[in-house]
Scaffold this motif. Structure first.
Motif, mmCIF file in Angstrom:
data_model
loop_
_atom_site.group_PDB
_atom_site.id
_atom_site.type_symbol
_atom_site.label_atom_id
_atom_site.label_comp_id
_atom_site.label_asym_id
_atom_site.label_seq_id
_atom_site.Cartn_x
_atom_site.Cartn_y
_atom_site.Cartn_z
ATOM 1 N N THR A 28 0.931 -1.197 -0.020
ATOM 2 C CA THR A 28 -0.125 0.057 0.042
ATOM 3 C C THR A 28 0.924 1.337 0.056
ATOM 4 O OG1 THR A 28 -1.777 1.040 1.025
ATOM 5 C CG2 THR A 28 -0.100 0.179 2.473
ATOM 6 N N ASP A 29 0.527 2.214 -0.676
ATOM 7 C CA ASP A 29 0.890 3.614 -0.341
ATOM 8 C C ASP A 29 0.337 4.575 0.722
ATOM 9 O OD1 ASP A 29 -1.455 4.165 -1.650
ATOM 10 O OD2 ASP A 29 -0.334 5.222 -3.448
ATOM 11 N N VAL A 30 -0.613 3.938 1.446
ATOM 12 C CA VAL A 30 -1.263 4.700 2.550
ATOM 13 C C VAL A 30 -0.336 4.870 3.674
ATOM 14 C CG1 VAL A 30 -3.144 4.713 4.098
ATOM 15 C CG2 VAL A 30 -3.710 4.201 1.489
ATOM 16 N N SER A 31 -0.037 5.894 4.255
ATOM 17 C CA SER A 31 0.688 6.168 5.411
ATOM 18 C C SER A 31 0.368 7.077 6.317
ATOM 19 C CB SER A 31 2.357 6.381 4.647
ATOM 20 O OG SER A 31 2.374 7.482 4.217
ATOM 21 N N SER A 32 -0.745 7.526 6.159
ATOM 22 C CA SER A 32 -1.207 8.843 7.108
ATOM 23 C C SER A 32 -2.888 8.291 7.326
ATOM 24 C CB SER A 32 -0.872 10.046 6.485
ATOM 25 O OG SER A 32 -1.946 10.926 7.163
ATOM 26 N N VAL A 33 -3.060 8.593 8.449
ATOM 27 C CA VAL A 33 -4.392 8.304 8.712
ATOM 28 C C VAL A 33 -5.582 9.436 7.935
ATOM 29 C CG1 VAL A 33 -4.804 10.117 10.535
ATOM 30 C CG2 VAL A 33 -6.209 8.141 10.781
ATOM 31 N N ARG A 34 -5.141 10.574 7.665
ATOM 32 C CA ARG A 34 -5.637 11.370 6.806
ATOM 33 C C ARG A 34 -6.153 10.944 5.229
ATOM 34 N NH1 ARG A 34 -5.387 17.174 8.723
ATOM 35 N NH2 ARG A 34 -4.162 17.136 10.665
ATOM 36 N N GLN A 35 -5.351 9.914 4.983
ATOM 37 C CA GLN A 35 -5.603 9.228 3.743
ATOM 38 C C GLN A 35 -6.590 8.316 3.592
ATOM 39 O OE1 GLN A 35 -1.613 8.073 3.141
ATOM 40 N NE2 GLN A 35 -0.985 9.852 1.867
ATOM 41 N N THR A 36 -7.076 7.700 4.906
ATOM 42 C CA THR A 36 -8.161 6.828 5.105
ATOM 43 C C THR A 36 -9.306 7.313 4.651
ATOM 44 O OG1 THR A 36 -8.677 7.314 7.331
ATOM 45 C CG2 THR A 36 -6.918 5.634 6.720
ATOM 46 N N TRP A 37 -10.278 6.455 3.996
ATOM 47 C CA TRP A 37 -11.662 6.743 3.688
ATOM 48 C C TRP A 37 -12.478 7.527 4.773
ATOM 49 C CZ3 TRP A 37 -16.364 5.183 5.427
ATOM 50 C CH2 TRP A 37 -16.185 4.100 6.229
ATOM 51 N N TRP A 38 -12.337 6.875 5.791
ATOM 52 C CA TRP A 38 -13.276 7.033 6.885
ATOM 53 C C TRP A 38 -12.673 8.444 7.619
ATOM 54 C CZ3 TRP A 38 -10.664 7.523 11.303
ATOM 55 C CH2 TRP A 38 -9.426 6.749 11.617
#
Length: 228
Positions: A59-69
């Protein structure tokens, strides 16, 4: 005069405090798609997304700000009540390789969602992937054995969520690219209980999980549905 100014000041403080408290609270109820390190209750649940740069093949998601929710909550002006999400969780009690997943299933975790005004449920991905038994439609008199098959377990879940959180608005978010038997079952059971269904489509994924772009797509689709 001083008492009058003080009274106005206290009234203003109380008003601002009441407005802050009036912000709707939302519970995220999910599987790996909704996990993020440090934001789960309880924090012993397994996660897929971490607060660091991970293997880009994963994954390239590494920040909570990037999560859908996180994006949905921020854009809707809500506050997070609880994120009860567990990587690999199935709706029913049957998991991968026919293992007993009772400890992490949605039907087991339904009583641990806090006191939300809104519940966003994103589940059934693992039921589809692991090939959990689909079962028959059953809307009452569930036995323990029923909860090891998908349709009775989902009906049990929605029924008990409505009983346990009678004032909460419940929304079901259905992942893209699942088995058609799962899709049709979710649609029929949600219709039976009057639960709004948000169907996701065209979600960009890495290793089967939403990447940064996919998280944005989920957030956009959920917000659009919520605002309809």
């Amino acid at each position: 005069m001083k008492k009058s100014i003080l009274s106005i000041f206290l009234l203003l403080i109380c008003t601002l405090s009441a407005q802050a408290q009036a912000k709707p609270s939302v519970t995220i109820f999910g599987d790996s798609y909704s996990t993020f390190e440090g934001y789960l209750t309880p924090d012993t649940m397994e996660t897929w997304y971490f607060d660091r740069h991970d293997d880009p093949r994963r994954t390239d998601v590494s920040s909570v700000r990037q999560t859908w929710w996180w994006q949905v909550i921020q854009r809707m002006g809500w506050k997070l009540e609880v994120n009860n999400s567990w990587s690999g969780a199935t709706i029913c009690n049957t998991g991968y390789d026919d293992a007993d997943y009772t400890h992490r299933s949605f039907v087991t975790r339904l009583n641990s969602l806090g006191s939300p005004d809104i519940i966003l449920l994103l589940g059934a991905t693992n039921d589809s992937w692991c090939g959990a038994p689909i079962g028959e439609y059953k809307y009452a008199d569930w036995r323990r054995a029923d909860l090891y098959t998908f349709r009775p377990a989902l009906a049990y879940l929605l029924s008990h969520l409505q009983d346990r959180y009678p004032t909460a608005r419940l929304y079901y978010i259905l992942n893209s690219d699942l088995k058609e038997s799962i899709n049709t079952s979710v649609a029929q059971i949600c219709q039976h209980y009057g639960v709004p269904l948000i169907r996701l489509s065209g979600i960009d994924k890495t290793s089967g999980h939403p990447n940064i772009r996919g998280m944005q797509q989920i957030a956009d689709q959920v917000v659009a549905a919520l605002k309809e």
